[in-house]
Design an enzyme around this catalytic site. Structure first.
Site, PDB file in Angstrom:
ATOM      1  N   ALA A  88       0.814  -1.225   0.000  1.00 16.73           N
ATOM      2  CA  ALA A  88       0.000   0.000   0.000  1.00 16.73           C
ATOM      3  C   ALA A  88       0.846   1.273   0.000  1.00 16.73           C
ATOM      4  CB  ALA A  88      -0.932   0.014   1.200  1.00 16.73           C
ATOM      5  N   MET A  89       2.113   1.179   0.287  1.00 17.12           N
ATOM      6  CA  MET A  89       2.925   2.399   0.325  1.00 17.12           C
ATOM      7  C   MET A  89       3.095   2.947  -1.081  1.00 17.12           C
ATOM      8  SD  MET A  89       6.852   3.049   1.553  1.00 17.12           S
ATOM      9  CE  MET A  89       7.799   4.213   0.583  1.00 17.12           C
TER      10      MET A  89
END
Lengths: 514, 119
Positions: B91-92
Site C-alpha cells: 500500500a505504500m
C-alpha cells in the site's frame, strides 16, 4: 525491434514520439523529460484491480512555468500527443499518479510549487499546483498567520489544487473544498491563459475574494474535467478559532445511524455543528487499533459477530460520530449544551471529549483532521486486508436517516457477496452525505483482485439503478460512472471538449470525456 | 497493535523557503529567455537533509510503526530504501523524482540506514 519506450500513446508511432520527445526536451531540458523505465516506475503503481500495464505512461514531463506548459501543449497539438496532468500525484484509491489510458504522457506539476500569496486579513491563499498541504501548513506556521487549512486524510503528501479539482473533501467547516475555491488560472489547449472570475479584469485585486466575476461562472468546468490545465489556484482559509472542541459520539447498533442522521441534520443546517462531520463505521475505525487476522480466518467477509467482539475489545462504537465545535469558549459552551441535549435524549449514544478518551489514536487522528493538521493515520485502513488494493466507492446520499441506512445495508450486502468488508463512513454535508467506502482487497491475490473488480462494478450498477450517483471514481471506472449520468450530460461534456480542445490532447478519458 | 500516542509536531523547516526563492529566480529566467531549459535542480524536489524528509513524509506512517513498519535503527541497506521509495511497496505509494531528487533520496537512505534504534 523492442521499443525504447515502455509504452506509446494510442495511434502514435515510435518515430513520431521520438520527434515529440525531442521537442519536449528543447523546452524543458533532457533532465525534466523522463522516458527511462526506472524514472517512470513511480508513476505506474496504482491500487486499482486492473493490471498496471493498462495505465502505464509513455513519458513524464516536469514543468515549472506557464510558458513551458504553453509550449508543451503546442507540441502535443502538433503531434496529437495525449497528456495527463498531475499535481502532487497522490490521488490514492482514485488512480494515484497514473494516466487514465495506457501511453499518455504525464505532465507532472509537482515542481511547480510556489506559494504565491497568503493574505492573513482576507484569509485566502493563491498557490501553484505542486504545493502540498504540508508546505502550506509550514508556511502559515512559520509566519504565525493564524489560519487553518482543511485537508483530506492524505494531508501531508497531497495538495489543495489537485484535491479541490477532483472535488475532494476535508473535515473542518471548510470541508467541502470546492465551495471555498476562489479564482483559477488555467492554460487552455490552444495556449491561451484564462484567469477565472475577477482574475480576467486587468489590475483587479478581488480575484481571491469574489468567486463569480461577470457572465457564466467557469471554474466548475475545470474540476473533474479535461478542459484546461490549472496553474494557479485560489482558495479561502479558515481563521483559527480561539477555542476548539472535538468530540466523538459512539453508538452500538448499525440501525442507530437513522437516529444519528436525524439529530445531526438540523444541527448542521443551522450551523450549530459547523464542520464536515464523519460518521465512521467500526471497520473504518478498527485498523488504527486492531488486526483483521485476530477476528477472521479464511476467505470471506468479516461476520457481524466478529465485528461486535472487535467493538467490545477495543471500546469502539459500531458508529463513531466525529464532530467539533469552533469559536470562542462562550460560543462553544452554548453549542455544546445544544449538542449534548440533542444527542443525549435517547440515551443510545455515548458522547466523549478529549479528556474522556485520553490518547486514543483513533480520536487523535480525527481531532487532527478536524483542525486541518497533518496526519496520515487513516492509511491504517490499508493494513486491514494488506496487499495494497483500494478503491473509493463514493455514492452521494441525502442527509436523511432512512437513506443512509439503506445505502449502508446495500453496500455491505454487495461487498459480502464478493467476500469483502464494509469499511465505510459518511461525511456529512448540510443536506447531503458523501458515503465513502474503502473497497479494500489484496492486490497480490489474483482471486481477490478479480472479486474486487466485480464487486465495484456491481456496486456502481446497483446504486445507479436505484438513483444513487457516485461523485468521484478511480480511472478504471470513469466511463461507467459517466454513463450513469445519462446521454445528455455526456453530450454537453463532449461539446465543451470539442470546443476547448479540438485535438483531444488534454487527459482523454478523465470523467469519461474524450 | 497497541495504542500509541500521536506523533508530536512543531519542528519548523526551511523546506518551503528555498524552493520558493529558487522558483522565483527560475520564473524570472524563463520570462527573459524562455527557450532556456530549466536546470536539473528544479524547485520542489530538493530537501535539506534526510531528517527533514523523514519528519515531513516517512515519519507520519513509520514513526513508532503507526501505519507502516519501524524503519529507523534497523540498518536497512540504502539500496533497499531507494528501491522502496521509487517503487512503493504494497500500500505504500512510490515517490517520484519530482518529489525527491536522487541527491535528497541518497541523504534520506543514509539517514535511515545509520539511525539508532530509538523506538
Amino acid at each position: 525491434m523492442a521499443s525504447k519506450y515502455i509504452a506509446l500513446p494510442k495511434g502514435i508511432s515510435e518515430q513520431t514520439f521520438d520527434a515529440a520527445v525531442r521537442d519536449f526536451s528543447r523546452v524543458l531540458g533532457d533532465e525534466s523529460v523522463l522516458t527511462a523505465p526506472e524514472r517512470l516506475a513511480p508513476y505506474i503503481k496504482t491500487m486499482m484491480p486492473v493490471p498496471d500495464s493498462e495505465h502505464t505512461l509513455s513519458a513524464a514531463l516536469m514543468a515549472t512555468t506557464v510558458e513551458q506548459i504553453q509550449k508543451i501543449l503546442a507540441i502535443c497539438n502538433k503531434y496529437k500527443i495525449p497528456i495527463w496532468t498531475i499535481s502532487t500525484g497522490k490521488n490514492l484509491g482514485y488512480g494515484s499518479a497514473a494516466p487514465a489510458e495506457r501511453g499518455q504522457v504525464v505532465l507532472d506539476l509537482k515542481r511547480m510549487n510556489r506559494i504565491l500569496e497568503v493574505d492573513k486579513d482576507l484569509a485566502y491563499a493563491l498557490v501553484e499546483p505542486g504545493v502540498t498541504y504540508q508546505q502550506l501548513y509550514d508556511y502559515i506556521k512559520e509566519r504565525n498567520l493564524g489560519l487553518w487549512l482543511s485537508v483530506p486524510a492524505p494531508s501531508a503528501i497531497a495538495g489543495p489544487t489537485g484535491n479541490t479539482l477532483d472535488r475532494g473533501v476535508g473535515y473542518t467547516p471548510y470541508g467541502e473544498h470546492f465551495l471555498f475555491a476562489c479564482g483559477m488560472e488555467v492554460v487552455l489547449a490552444n495556449g491561451d491563459v484564462l484567469r477565472t472570475g475577477m482574475g480576467s479584469l486587468p489590475n483587479s485585486n478581488t480575484w481571491q475574494v469574489f468567486k463569480w466575476g461577470y457572465g457564466p461562472y467557469l471554474d466548475g468546468i475545470f474540476t473533474q474535467s479535461n478542459y484546461g490545465i490549472v496553474t494557479k489556484f485560489g482558495f479561502w482559509l479558515m481563521p483559527a478559532p480561539s477555542a476548539y472542541r472535538p468530540f466523538v459520539i459512539r453508538y452500538q447498533n448499525e440501525e442507530d445511524i437513522e437516529e444519528i442522521v436525524e439529530i445531526m441534520r438540523p444541527l448542521r443546517i443551522n450551523g450549530v455543528i459547523p464542520n464536515a462531520v464523519v460518521i465512521a463505521h467500526a471497520l473504518y475505525e478498527a485498523p488504527v487499533i486492531a488486526r483483521r487476522s485476530d477476528y477472521v480466518t479464511g476467505p470471506g467477509s468479516i461476520s457481524d459477530v466478529a465485528v461486535r467482539k472487535l467493538v467490545k475489545d477495543h471500546n469502539l462504537g459500531i458508529w463513531n460520530v466525529y464532530a467539533a465545535l469552533y469559536g470562542t469558549e462562550e460560543q462553544i459552551a452554548l453549542n455544546w449544551k445544544i449538542v449534548t441535549q440533542a444527542f443525549g435524549k435517547s440515551g443510545r449514544g455515548q458522547i466523549l471529549t478529549q479528556q474522556d478518551v485520553g490518547d486514543d489514536p483513533a480520536f487523535a487522528y480525527r481531532a487532527a483532521l478536524m483542525r486541518g493538521d497533518m496526519n496520515l493515520q487513516e492509511f491504517s485502513l490499508y493494513n486491514w486486508r494488506g496487499g495494497g488494493g483500494s478503491m473509493w466507492f463514493a455514492p452521494v446520499s441525502q442527509a436523511r436517516g432512512s437513506e443512509t441506512l439503506k445505502q449502508m445495508s446495500l453496500t455491505k450486502q454487495i461487498l459480502a457477496k464478493h467476500g469483502l468488508d464494509y469499511s465505510g463512513e459518511f461525511i456529512v454535508g448540510m443536506r447531503d452525505m458523501h458515503h465513502i467506502v474503502d473497497v479494500l482487497y489484496d492486490k497480490t491475490d489474483p482471486a481477490q483482485e478479480k472479486a474486487a473488480y466485480q464487486c465495484f462494478d456491481e456496486l456502481l450498477t446497483v446504486f445507479s439503478a436505484q438513483g444513487y450517483g457516485t461523485y468521484r471514481v478511480n480511472s478504471a471506472f470513469m466511463d461507467k460512472v459517466a454513463s450513469t449520468y445519462g446521454p445528455v450530460q455526456r453530450q454537453v461534456h463532449k461539446t465543451l471538449k470539442k470546443a476547448l480542445d479540438p485535438n483531444g490532447i488534454l487527459a482523454p478519458g478523465k470523467s469519461g470525456i474524450r | 497493535m497497541t495504542r500509541k500516542k500521536p506523533m508530536g509536531r512543531g519542528r519548523s523547516s526551511t523546506f518551503v523557503l528555498t524552493p520558493i526563492v529558487m522558483a522565483f529566480v527560475l520564473d524570472a529566467i524563463a520570462q527573459v529567455a524562455p527557450e532556456n531549459p530549466a536546470p536539473a535542480s528544479a524547485p520542489g524536489a530538493k530537501w535539506k537533509n534526510g531528517a527533514e524528509v523523514y519528519a515531513k513524509i516517512c515519519g507520519y506512517c513509520h514513526e513508532n510503526g503507526k501505519v507502516g513498519p519501524v524503519i529507523l535503527g534497523r540498518q536497512l541497506p540504502p539500496a533497499y530504501i531507494h528501491a522502496v521509495v521509487r517503487n512503493g511497496s504494497r500500500a505504500m505509494p512510490p515517490f517520484r523524482f519530482s518529489e525527491i531528487d536522487e541527491e535528497s533520496l541518497a541523504k534520506l537512505a543514509e539517514y535511515i540506514s545509520k539511525s539508532q534504534n530509538t523506538q
